[in-house]
Design a protein around this motif. Structure first.
Motif, short mmCIF file in Angstrom:
data_model
loop_
_atom_site.label_atom_id
_atom_site.label_comp_id
_atom_site.label_asym_id
_atom_site.label_seq_id
_atom_site.Cartn_x
_atom_site.Cartn_y
_atom_site.Cartn_z
N ASP A 12 -18.45 22.43 -13.36
CA ASP A 12 -19.22 22.24 -14.71
C ASP A 12 -17.95 21.68 -15.85
OD1 ASP A 12 -17.68 24.43 -15.82
OD2 ASP A 12 -19.40 25.61 -15.19
N GLU A 13 -18.49 21.32 -16.82
CA GLU A 13 -17.65 20.81 -18.11
C GLU A 13 -16.41 21.85 -18.28
OE1 GLU A 13 -16.60 17.70 -20.17
OE2 GLU A 13 -18.56 17.75 -19.37
N SER A 14 -16.67 23.00 -18.36
CA SER A 14 -15.68 24.05 -18.77
C SER A 14 -14.42 24.24 -17.71
CB SER A 14 -16.15 25.33 -19.01
OG SER A 14 -16.79 25.81 -17.97
N SER B 297 -15.90 17.13 -13.67
CA SER B 297 -17.25 17.67 -14.28
C SER B 297 -18.41 16.75 -13.76
CB SER B 297 -17.40 17.33 -15.90
OG SER B 297 -18.57 17.49 -16.18
N ASP C 87 -20.73 15.82 -14.91
CA ASP C 87 -21.50 14.97 -16.01
C ASP C 87 -20.75 13.66 -16.35
OD1 ASP C 87 -23.56 16.61 -16.80
OD2 ASP C 87 -22.41 17.98 -18.20
N LEU C 88 -19.59 13.56 -15.62
CA LEU C 88 -18.46 12.34 -15.89
C LEU C 88 -19.39 11.20 -15.45
CD1 LEU C 88 -15.64 12.34 -17.03
CD2 LEU C 88 -14.85 11.97 -14.92
#
Length: 236
Positions: free
Chosen positions: A55-57, A119, A121-122
């Motif tokens: 995930d992003e974090s 991530s 989401d990248l």
């Protein structure tokens, strides 16, 4: 420059203690992963980077010796990226990199190693750019690329059945087996997200790293035992 890559799935069920009584169901996949890591060892890289979805974090680099754990699955199994470390490292490996660390420990990897969380989401373009940067890190770079295909292959799959899943996985499997950089780069992020294909971003990192490497691919394993596409491939 990228000289070799191994692509492996990253379900915690690869760890026999997590799978418990179901462990034999992934024995063939474990054997394929061991064979793929053998290709990495034979390449004698100056640097191995384990790349996996997060995930992003949890995105970004992880140093050698970074700890990971499968205690969240009720088993007393801890790992470190590249084995033991005298350093006190507080950043915990995300699950995909913990599975990668477990595979490396199983293979008794002793060379230089780092981790990179990508991530989910990248964008495809930024994934490829990350890969280019990795490929320039040393004269001989190898990647252990962790990631799963669609999680929508059957009615009992984590994402339920989606009729598009089989075609997406077939395309990804062919591209991974053929070391087809352009097809991997072109995988549709929106579709991959809908199909819960966690491997999309790491595969596109691999594609960026391999742009000018002229590697040949080989698909060692392809199946969806729990309704999730699992692939093992080597590039060398």
């Amino acid at each position: 420059m990228l000289v070799a890559a191994a692509v492996c799935p990253c379900p915690p069920l690869l760890v026999p203690e997590v799978a418990a009584g179901a462990a034999p169901e992934l024995d063939v996949a474990r054997t394929a992963c061991a064979d793929a890591l053998g290709v990495l060892a034979a390449a004698r890289p100056d640097l191995l980077v384990v790349v996996g979805p997060t995930d992003e974090s949890a995105g970004g680099p992880y140093a050698a010796g970074a700890p990971g754990s499968f205690r969240g699955y009720g088993v007393d199994v801890d790992v470190r990226l590249g084995g033991d470390s005298a350093q006190q490292l507080d950043r915990i490996l995300p699950l995909s990199l913990a599975v990668g660390a477990w595979l490396l420990d199983r293979a008794r990897w002793s060379g230089p190693v780092e981790g990179l969380g990508i991530s989910e989401d990248l964008s495809p373009g930024l994934c490829a750019e990350s890969g280019r940067e990795l490929g320039s890190r040393a004269e001989r770079v190898a990647l252990l690329v962790m990631g799963d295909g669609s999680a929508c292959r059957t009615l009992k799959a984590p994402g339920y059945l989606d009729e598009r899943a089989a075609d997406f996985d077939a395309l990804a499997a062919r591209a991974l087996g053929d070391a087809d950089v352009q097809t991997l780069k072109a995988l549709d992020k929106a579709l991959a997200d809908e199909l819960k294909a966690a491997g999309r971003a790491p595969w596109q990192v691999l594609a960026g790293a391999a742009e000018n490497a002229d590697l040949e691919g080989r698909l060692l394993y392809e199946d969806a035992p729990y309704g999730v596409g699992y692939f093992v491939a080597t590039w060398s």
